[in-house]
Motif scaffolding. Sequence first.
Motif, PDB file in Angstrom:
ATOM      1  N   ASN A 170       0.827  -1.211   0.000  1.00 40.99           N
ATOM      2  CA  ASN A 170       0.000   0.000   0.000  1.00 40.99           C
ATOM      3  C   ASN A 170       0.861   1.261   0.000  1.00 40.99           C
ATOM      4  O   ASN A 170       0.564   2.243  -0.685  1.00 40.99           O
ATOM      5  CB  ASN A 170      -0.931   0.023   1.217  1.00 40.99           C
ATOM      6  CG  ASN A 170      -2.110  -0.923   1.065  1.00 40.99           C
ATOM      7  OD1 ASN A 170      -2.304  -1.538   0.020  1.00 40.99           O
ATOM      8  ND2 ASN A 170      -2.901  -1.047   2.118  1.00 40.99           N
ATOM      9  N   TYR A 171       1.919   1.239   0.793  1.00 37.79           N
ATOM     10  CA  TYR A 171       2.814   2.392   0.872  1.00 37.79           C
ATOM     11  C   TYR A 171       3.474   2.660  -0.486  1.00 37.79           C
ATOM     12  O   TYR A 171       3.526   3.806  -0.953  1.00 37.79           O
ATOM     13  CB  TYR A 171       3.875   2.131   1.943  1.00 37.79           C
ATOM     14  CG  TYR A 171       4.907   3.225   2.086  1.00 37.79           C
ATOM     15  CD1 TYR A 171       4.565   4.478   2.596  1.00 37.79           C
ATOM     16  CD2 TYR A 171       6.243   3.002   1.745  1.00 37.79           C
ATOM     17  CE1 TYR A 171       5.521   5.476   2.746  1.00 37.79           C
ATOM     18  CE2 TYR A 171       7.203   3.989   1.882  1.00 37.79           C
ATOM     19  CZ  TYR A 171       6.837   5.229   2.388  1.00 37.79           C
ATOM     20  OH  TYR A 171       7.782   6.217   2.526  1.00 37.79           O
ATOM     21  N   TYR A 172       3.965   1.616  -1.124  1.00 39.05           N
ATOM     22  CA  TYR A 172       4.607   1.761  -2.429  1.00 39.05           C
ATOM     23  C   TYR A 172       3.612   2.300  -3.453  1.00 39.05           C
ATOM     24  O   TYR A 172       3.921   3.215  -4.229  1.00 39.05           O
ATOM     25  CB  TYR A 172       5.168   0.410  -2.884  1.00 39.05           C
ATOM     26  CG  TYR A 172       5.910   0.467  -4.202  1.00 39.05           C
ATOM     27  CD1 TYR A 172       7.279   0.707  -4.231  1.00 39.05           C
ATOM     28  CD2 TYR A 172       5.253   0.275  -5.412  1.00 39.05           C
ATOM     29  CE1 TYR A 172       7.980   0.755  -5.426  1.00 39.05           C
ATOM     30  CE2 TYR A 172       5.932   0.323  -6.619  1.00 39.05           C
ATOM     31  CZ  TYR A 172       7.297   0.567  -6.611  1.00 39.05           C
ATOM     32  OH  TYR A 172       7.974   0.627  -7.803  1.00 39.05           O
ATOM     33  N   ARG A 173       2.397   1.733  -3.463  1.00 38.92           N
ATOM     34  CA  ARG A 173       1.392   2.180  -4.433  1.00 38.92           C
ATOM     35  C   ARG A 173       1.060   3.664  -4.228  1.00 38.92           C
ATOM     36  O   ARG A 173       1.005   4.428  -5.199  1.00 38.92           O
ATOM     37  CB  ARG A 173       0.121   1.336  -4.297  1.00 38.92           C
ATOM     38  CG  ARG A 173      -0.927   1.653  -5.369  1.00 38.92           C
ATOM     39  CD  ARG A 173      -2.235   0.923  -5.152  1.00 38.92           C
ATOM     40  NE  ARG A 173      -2.933   1.421  -3.968  1.00 38.92           N
ATOM     41  CZ  ARG A 173      -3.144   0.701  -2.882  1.00 38.92           C
ATOM     42  NH1 ARG A 173      -2.716  -0.549  -2.797  1.00 38.92           N
ATOM     43  NH2 ARG A 173      -3.786   1.226  -1.855  1.00 38.92           N
ATOM     44  N   GLU A 174       0.869   4.046  -2.972  1.00 38.56           N
ATOM     45  CA  GLU A 174       0.501   5.430  -2.687  1.00 38.56           C
ATOM     46  C   GLU A 174       1.615   6.397  -3.061  1.00 38.56           C
ATOM     47  O   GLU A 174       1.371   7.428  -3.713  1.00 38.56           O
ATOM     48  CB  GLU A 174       0.177   5.577  -1.195  1.00 38.56           C
ATOM     49  CG  GLU A 174      -0.191   6.993  -0.782  1.00 38.56           C
ATOM     50  CD  GLU A 174      -0.407   7.110   0.721  1.00 38.56           C
ATOM     51  OE1 GLU A 174       0.385   7.821   1.371  1.00 38.56           O
ATOM     52  OE2 GLU A 174      -1.355   6.491   1.246  1.00 38.56           O
ATOM     53  N   LYS A 175       2.853   6.075  -2.690  1.00 41.16           N
ATOM     54  CA  LYS A 175       3.960   7.018  -2.885  1.00 41.16           C
ATOM     55  C   LYS A 175       4.519   7.006  -4.306  1.00 41.16           C
ATOM     56  O   LYS A 175       4.815   8.057  -4.876  1.00 41.16           O
ATOM     57  CB  LYS A 175       5.091   6.715  -1.889  1.00 41.16           C
ATOM     58  CG  LYS A 175       4.692   6.839  -0.424  1.00 41.16           C
ATOM     59  CD  LYS A 175       4.197   8.237  -0.077  1.00 41.16           C
ATOM     60  CE  LYS A 175       3.819   8.354   1.388  1.00 41.16           C
ATOM     61  NZ  LYS A 175       3.265   9.683   1.725  1.00 41.16           N
ATOM     62  N   VAL A 176       4.677   5.827  -4.891  1.00 47.24           N
ATOM     63  CA  VAL A 176       5.322   5.730  -6.207  1.00 47.24           C
ATOM     64  C   VAL A 176       4.296   5.784  -7.334  1.00 47.24           C
ATOM     65  O   VAL A 176       4.400   6.607  -8.250  1.00 47.24           O
ATOM     66  CB  VAL A 176       6.162   4.436  -6.304  1.00 47.24           C
ATOM     67  CG1 VAL A 176       6.780   4.306  -7.698  1.00 47.24           C
ATOM     68  CG2 VAL A 176       7.254   4.438  -5.241  1.00 47.24           C
ATOM     69  N   VAL A 177       3.295   4.919  -7.267  1.00 50.68           N
ATOM     70  CA  VAL A 177       2.335   4.804  -8.370  1.00 50.68           C
ATOM     71  C   VAL A 177       1.409   6.012  -8.408  1.00 50.68           C
ATOM     72  O   VAL A 177       1.206   6.624  -9.473  1.00 50.68           O
ATOM     73  CB  VAL A 177       1.526   3.496  -8.243  1.00 50.68           C
ATOM     74  CG1 VAL A 177       0.502   3.401  -9.369  1.00 50.68           C
ATOM     75  CG2 VAL A 177       2.447   2.287  -8.254  1.00 50.68           C
ATOM     76  N   GLU A 178       0.839   6.382  -7.244  1.00 48.08           N
ATOM     77  CA  GLU A 178      -0.159   7.447  -7.230  1.00 48.08           C
ATOM     78  C   GLU A 178       0.457   8.838  -7.152  1.00 48.08           C
ATOM     79  O   GLU A 178      -0.015   9.771  -7.809  1.00 48.08           O
ATOM     80  CB  GLU A 178      -1.132   7.230  -6.069  1.00 48.08           C
ATOM     81  CG  GLU A 178      -1.952   5.952  -6.200  1.00 48.08           C
ATOM     82  CD  GLU A 178      -2.799   5.660  -4.965  1.00 48.08           C
ATOM     83  OE1 GLU A 178      -2.798   6.502  -4.029  1.00 48.08           O
ATOM     84  OE2 GLU A 178      -3.442   4.597  -4.936  1.00 48.08           O
ATOM     85  N   GLN A 179       1.510   9.007  -6.351  1.00 41.46           N
ATOM     86  CA  GLN A 179       2.080  10.337  -6.144  1.00 41.46           C
ATOM     87  C   GLN A 179       3.336  10.605  -6.966  1.00 41.46           C
ATOM     88  O   GLN A 179       3.809  11.740  -7.025  1.00 41.46           O
ATOM     89  CB  GLN A 179       2.389  10.555  -4.659  1.00 41.46           C
ATOM     90  CG  GLN A 179       1.150  10.495  -3.758  1.00 41.46           C
ATOM     91  CD  GLN A 179       1.495  10.668  -2.288  1.00 41.46           C
ATOM     92  OE1 GLN A 179       2.615  11.034  -1.934  1.00 41.46           O
ATOM     93  NE2 GLN A 179       0.532  10.411  -1.419  1.00 41.46           N
ATOM     94  N   GLY A 180       3.892   9.570  -7.588  1.00 42.83           N
ATOM     95  CA  GLY A 180       5.046   9.753  -8.456  1.00 42.83           C
ATOM     96  C   GLY A 180       6.345  10.060  -7.731  1.00 42.83           C
ATOM     97  O   GLY A 180       7.270  10.646  -8.314  1.00 42.83           O
ATOM     98  N   GLN A 181       6.438   9.683  -6.440  1.00 42.77           N
ATOM     99  CA  GLN A 181       7.676   9.932  -5.708  1.00 42.77           C
ATOM    100  C   GLN A 181       8.781   9.010  -6.208  1.00 42.77           C
ATOM    101  O   GLN A 181       8.537   8.003  -6.877  1.00 42.77           O
ATOM    102  CB  GLN A 181       7.451   9.749  -4.201  1.00 42.77           C
ATOM    103  CG  GLN A 181       6.526  10.795  -3.600  1.00 42.77           C
ATOM    104  CD  GLN A 181       6.501  10.740  -2.074  1.00 42.77           C
ATOM    105  OE1 GLN A 181       7.457  10.311  -1.435  1.00 42.77           O
ATOM    106  NE2 GLN A 181       5.404  11.193  -1.486  1.00 42.77           N
ATOM    107  N   ASP A 182      10.022   9.343  -5.872  1.00 47.14           N
ATOM    108  CA  ASP A 182      11.187   8.623  -6.367  1.00 47.14           C
ATOM    109  C   ASP A 182      11.175   7.164  -5.898  1.00 47.14           C
ATOM    110  O   ASP A 182      11.172   6.884  -4.698  1.00 47.14           O
ATOM    111  CB  ASP A 182      12.464   9.312  -5.881  1.00 47.14           C
ATOM    112  CG  ASP A 182      13.714   8.636  -6.406  1.00 47.14           C
ATOM    113  OD1 ASP A 182      13.971   8.749  -7.609  1.00 47.14           O
ATOM    114  OD2 ASP A 182      14.411   7.981  -5.604  1.00 47.14           O
TER     115      ASP A 182
END
Length: 560
Positions: free
Chosen positions: A391-403
């Motif tokens: 969930n953390y990876y999806r929220e930060k990388v997939v949804e928010q585009g973080q590094d």
Amino acid sequence: MKRIWWKEAVVYQIYPRSFMDSNGDGIGDLKGILSKLDYLKELGIDVIWLSPIYESPNDDNGYDISDYYGIMSEFGTMEDFDTLLEEVHGRGMKLIMDLVVNHTSDEHPWFIESRSSKDNPKRDYYIWKTGKDGGPPNNWESFFSGSTWEYDEATGEYYLHLFTKKQPDLNWNNPEVVKDIYSMIKWWLDKGIDGFRVDAINHMGKAEGFPDDPNPEDQRWNTGYKMFSNLPQVHEQLQKLNKEVLSHYDIMTVGETSGVGPQEALLYVGEDRNEFNMVFQFEHTGIDSGVQGKWGVEPWSLLDLKKIMSKWQTELYEKGWNALFFNNHDQPRAVSRFGDDKKYWSESAKLLATYIHTLSGTPYVYQGEEIGMTNVAFDSIESYRDVEILNYYREKVVEQGQDRDEIMKRIHHKGRDNSRTPMQWNTSEQAGFTTGTPWIAVNENYPTINVEDQLHDPHSIFNYYKELIQLRKKHDVFVYGNYELILEEDEEIYAYTRTLGDQKLLVILNFFGGTPTFRLPNSLKVEAKELLISNYSVEENEQIEEVTLKPYEARVYLLK
């Protein structure tokens, strides 16, 4: 101080899915645990704590229970459990289980009925609310990312889930819920188990009216945290539970209570409160987090650790009881986090063990900790299994585009799967955990970190743990002694005494890779001493008034 068996015990936590697989399906099971009981007896363990083995769809690895009276088929049968319990008791050990009653699975029959219609008799077993302004009823955030509310189209209302959407929260204000839970707890206790570790129990009470969190920008907590954590109604319910159920059995209870300080903890464990025997507190596991909360990766300070732990040691002494741990199924591996898992792997693992086993409280050993198992750094997010990580990876990388690399770095440091890779038994394929394909990959360092090698090495981490546990059983001062911090401002050395009558321990710990000098305070007079344990060889007649410590050196003296 009242003397009782659970204060003198050492507890070993088993994460069943990852401990030992007996049938080659890649998943640890009850027969696998049974096959390793003599290993735990050899270590000196008094109490085994099993993470959930109940029937579950496994959205959160068993912490989403669909049948409190059933065993997950992957783990075995109730007959297997009965045999395990008998064999544990036959070896003079005790067994406690996880009690998960803040929430159930959404596949539990209660919830299936509850969501079927607004007028179902079990509708009020869970917490349902209408939405607000086209969205959820309030701004509370789940521990696993996103809103705590899930919309249910069938009835047009939202249900509350502090964890995943497949873990709806039970309504503890409903007497029928309480009655059913009490019956279930009695059923297990009558079966002969020796107590419970109670999951997320400080969240069972929610703020009346379910208001918005007025300070959603406070990064120290999930939005809404103060609205569903450690509220007064929790204590009302726990005192009732203790009076009507728990107090009728000779058992051990430990509550998982995030966000408490010592004075709040005493509301749960004060000897006059009649709630729990001890709680897990997590203040010390936050010293490397910073403003990012759990997922932060910040340098940590020994002065912070001293301040936090000394506060807990002194404020609970003779009033309540501490649970002592660095590792568990929700925490990364301690030797990777607070030690040096490369150059000084063995020394730092032994140092952390010395620390936990010489404090006031009941020590908990998490599976693999006793052989120095380390964090794992999988290259691909697909290799991870934990819902919190995904969930953390999806929220930060997939949804928010973080590094991506930055997020993977945080997962490598803090992700819960660090502690969930299979137990490393030997050098055979899959570390001897399974003959099949493990549910999560084995840490690739198993050829050099495994049980079999350490059993035969008198200087191994395993044998150091064994020696510590034996010392704790031999000397009452380890268990009941008063803690007093010395060298309070030293940034590398953590030293303290434990005193019980005419017995005094001196514990000296160099928490880092340097070579600082320990100087005995003038206030501490030493006429004679006995070195009880150390992680380096020490000259028998070496004086301790001034000592240059080696990297991650640990010494425990009995002063006379």
